[in-house]
Design a protein around this motif. Structure first.
Motif, PDB file in Angstrom:
ATOM      1  N   ALA A 218       4.142  -0.114  -3.741  1.00 43.65           N
ATOM      2  CA  ALA A 218       4.221  -1.580  -3.745  1.00 43.65           C
ATOM      3  C   ALA A 218       2.916  -2.243  -3.299  1.00 43.65           C
ATOM      4  O   ALA A 218       2.762  -3.451  -3.422  1.00 43.65           O
ATOM      5  CB  ALA A 218       5.366  -2.038  -2.846  1.00 43.65           C
TER       6      ALA A 218
ATOM      7  N   CYS B 141       8.799  -7.337   9.791  1.00 43.98           N
ATOM      8  CA  CYS B 141       7.680  -6.566   9.228  1.00 43.98           C
ATOM      9  C   CYS B 141       8.158  -5.252   8.601  1.00 43.98           C
ATOM     10  O   CYS B 141       7.579  -4.764   7.629  1.00 43.98           O
ATOM     11  CB  CYS B 141       6.655  -6.247  10.314  1.00 43.98           C
ATOM     12  SG  CYS B 141       6.166  -7.643  11.323  1.00 43.98           S
TER      13      CYS B 141
ATOM     14  N   ILE C 109       3.048 -13.630   0.692  1.00 42.15           N
ATOM     15  CA  ILE C 109       4.021 -13.209   1.713  1.00 42.15           C
ATOM     16  C   ILE C 109       3.452 -13.387   3.118  1.00 42.15           C
ATOM     17  O   ILE C 109       4.098 -13.968   3.991  1.00 42.15           O
ATOM     18  CB  ILE C 109       4.459 -11.735   1.505  1.00 42.15           C
ATOM     19  CG1 ILE C 109       5.223 -11.580   0.202  1.00 42.15           C
ATOM     20  CG2 ILE C 109       5.308 -11.249   2.673  1.00 42.15           C
ATOM     21  CD1 ILE C 109       5.478 -10.128  -0.184  1.00 42.15           C
TER      22      ILE C 109
ATOM     23  N   CYS D 146       8.630  -4.470   4.659  1.00 42.84           N
ATOM     24  CA  CYS D 146       7.533  -4.039   3.777  1.00 42.84           C
ATOM     25  C   CYS D 146       6.747  -2.860   4.336  1.00 42.84           C
ATOM     26  O   CYS D 146       6.255  -2.020   3.583  1.00 42.84           O
ATOM     27  CB  CYS D 146       6.563  -5.191   3.525  1.00 42.84           C
ATOM     28  SG  CYS D 146       7.295  -6.587   2.654  1.00 42.84           S
ATOM     29  N   HIS D 147       6.606  -2.820   5.668  1.00 40.34           N
ATOM     30  CA  HIS D 147       5.714  -1.828   6.273  1.00 40.34           C
ATOM     31  C   HIS D 147       6.431  -0.595   6.816  1.00 40.34           C
ATOM     32  O   HIS D 147       5.785   0.327   7.306  1.00 40.34           O
ATOM     33  CB  HIS D 147       4.871  -2.495   7.366  1.00 40.34           C
ATOM     34  CG  HIS D 147       3.989  -3.578   6.823  1.00 40.34           C
ATOM     35  ND1 HIS D 147       2.865  -3.317   6.069  1.00 40.34           N
ATOM     36  CD2 HIS D 147       4.093  -4.930   6.896  1.00 40.34           C
ATOM     37  CE1 HIS D 147       2.297  -4.456   5.716  1.00 40.34           C
ATOM     38  NE2 HIS D 147       3.026  -5.453   6.199  1.00 40.34           N
TER      39      HIS D 147
ATOM     40  N   ASN E 182       4.039   0.972   2.085  1.00 38.58           N
ATOM     41  CA  ASN E 182       4.618   1.404   0.825  1.00 38.58           C
ATOM     42  C   ASN E 182       3.488   1.477  -0.186  1.00 38.58           C
ATOM     43  O   ASN E 182       3.026   0.443  -0.676  1.00 38.58           O
ATOM     44  CB  ASN E 182       5.709   0.418   0.379  1.00 38.58           C
ATOM     45  CG  ASN E 182       6.418   0.852  -0.880  1.00 38.58           C
ATOM     46  OD1 ASN E 182       5.829   1.421  -1.793  1.00 38.58           O
ATOM     47  ND2 ASN E 182       7.707   0.564  -0.939  1.00 38.58           N
TER      48      ASN E 182
ATOM     49  N   ASP F 122      -2.847 -11.694  -0.344  1.00 37.85           N
ATOM     50  CA  ASP F 122      -1.556 -11.043  -0.125  1.00 37.85           C
ATOM     51  C   ASP F 122      -0.648 -11.236  -1.335  1.00 37.85           C
ATOM     52  O   ASP F 122      -0.728 -12.243  -2.035  1.00 37.85           O
ATOM     53  CB  ASP F 122      -0.886 -11.595   1.141  1.00 37.85           C
ATOM     54  CG  ASP F 122      -0.849 -13.115   1.190  1.00 37.85           C
ATOM     55  OD1 ASP F 122      -1.798 -13.751   0.696  1.00 37.85           O
ATOM     56  OD2 ASP F 122       0.117 -13.671   1.728  1.00 37.85           O
TER      57      ASP F 122
ATOM     58  N   PHE G  85       1.766  -2.149  -0.095  1.00 41.41           N
ATOM     59  CA  PHE G  85       1.839  -2.603   1.291  1.00 41.41           C
ATOM     60  C   PHE G  85       1.124  -1.598   2.184  1.00 41.41           C
ATOM     61  O   PHE G  85       1.407  -0.402   2.132  1.00 41.41           O
ATOM     62  CB  PHE G  85       3.296  -2.782   1.735  1.00 41.41           C
ATOM     63  CG  PHE G  85       4.046  -3.807   0.939  1.00 41.41           C
ATOM     64  CD1 PHE G  85       3.501  -5.060   0.705  1.00 41.41           C
ATOM     65  CD2 PHE G  85       5.290  -3.524   0.410  1.00 41.41           C
ATOM     66  CE1 PHE G  85       4.183  -6.021  -0.029  1.00 41.41           C
ATOM     67  CE2 PHE G  85       5.985  -4.473  -0.328  1.00 41.41           C
ATOM     68  CZ  PHE G  85       5.422  -5.724  -0.555  1.00 41.41           C
TER      69      PHE G  85
END
Length: 199
Positions: free
Chosen positions: A143, A129, A175, A132-133, A140, A171, A145
């Protein structure tokens, strides 16, 4: 003295305008507070904390909920139908300024939750995780996220299952649908509880 009066005359309308915008956003948020709380942190663990969320992500979710094929959330689908672009922008800016919730992680979920969040699970092909997180769950913004830090574990599990079951399809590049399809219920609960205590 004349300079002060002139400055006051020129600036006072701007102050009033700023107050009107804040007041307008607060007025629009009244209906949201019934479920998401006065400070954007829901008293019901099945409903999300929205305080501090990235505006871009916040607006995307509201727009996506206008199409139940993308994100089926019956209560929200009906509420967002009446929102205009300006309403969404105002609400997103209003909640973005509120502090994130601080949760905790029960001990029994700490090891497995941290493993999934920070390292994923190679054997199950579950991506970490953190990719992205972020290390603290702050996502982000650029992006798209979302911030996860402090989110209710029950809500996170509901969303992971919605992705897995195809009830939520909004999503980026599928993803979350892909990752959740490889997760067991135990995996979901462990990482969700870890996220609730992440800050």
């Amino acid at each position: 003295m004349k300079k002060f009066v002139l400055t006051f005359i020129l600036c006072f309308p701007l102050v009033l305008f700023a107050q009107e915008n804040t007041s307008s956003a607060a007025n629009k948020a009244v209906i949201c507070s019934a479920c998401h709380g006065q400070e954007g942190n829901s008293p019901n663990p099945d409903w999300p904390n929205i305080a501090g969320q990235h505006p871009k992500y916040f607006i995307k979710q509201l727009n996506d909920m206008k199409d139940s094929a993308l994100r089926n959330a019956p209560t929200m689908n009906a509420l967002v139908a009446t929102l205009r672009k300006q309403d969404m922008d105002d609400l997103a800016a209003y909640y973005a300024k509120m502090p994130l919730a601080n949760g905790s992680t029960p001990k029994q979920f700490l090891k497995r939750g941290e493993q999934i969040y920070r390292g994923g699970d190679f054997a199950k092909r579950i991506t970490a995780c953190i990719a992205c997180h972020g290390p603290k769950g702050t996502g982000n913004a650029q992006a798209g996220f979302p911030i996860l830090s402090g989110q209710h574990a029950a809500y996170t599990v509901l969303q992971l299952n919605a992705f897995k079951d195809g009830k939520r399809k909004n999503d980026l590049n599928h993803i979350m649908q892909d990752i959740s399809s490889r997760m067991s219920q135990e995996d979901m609960e462990a990482v969700a509880h870890y996220i609730e205590g992440l800050h």
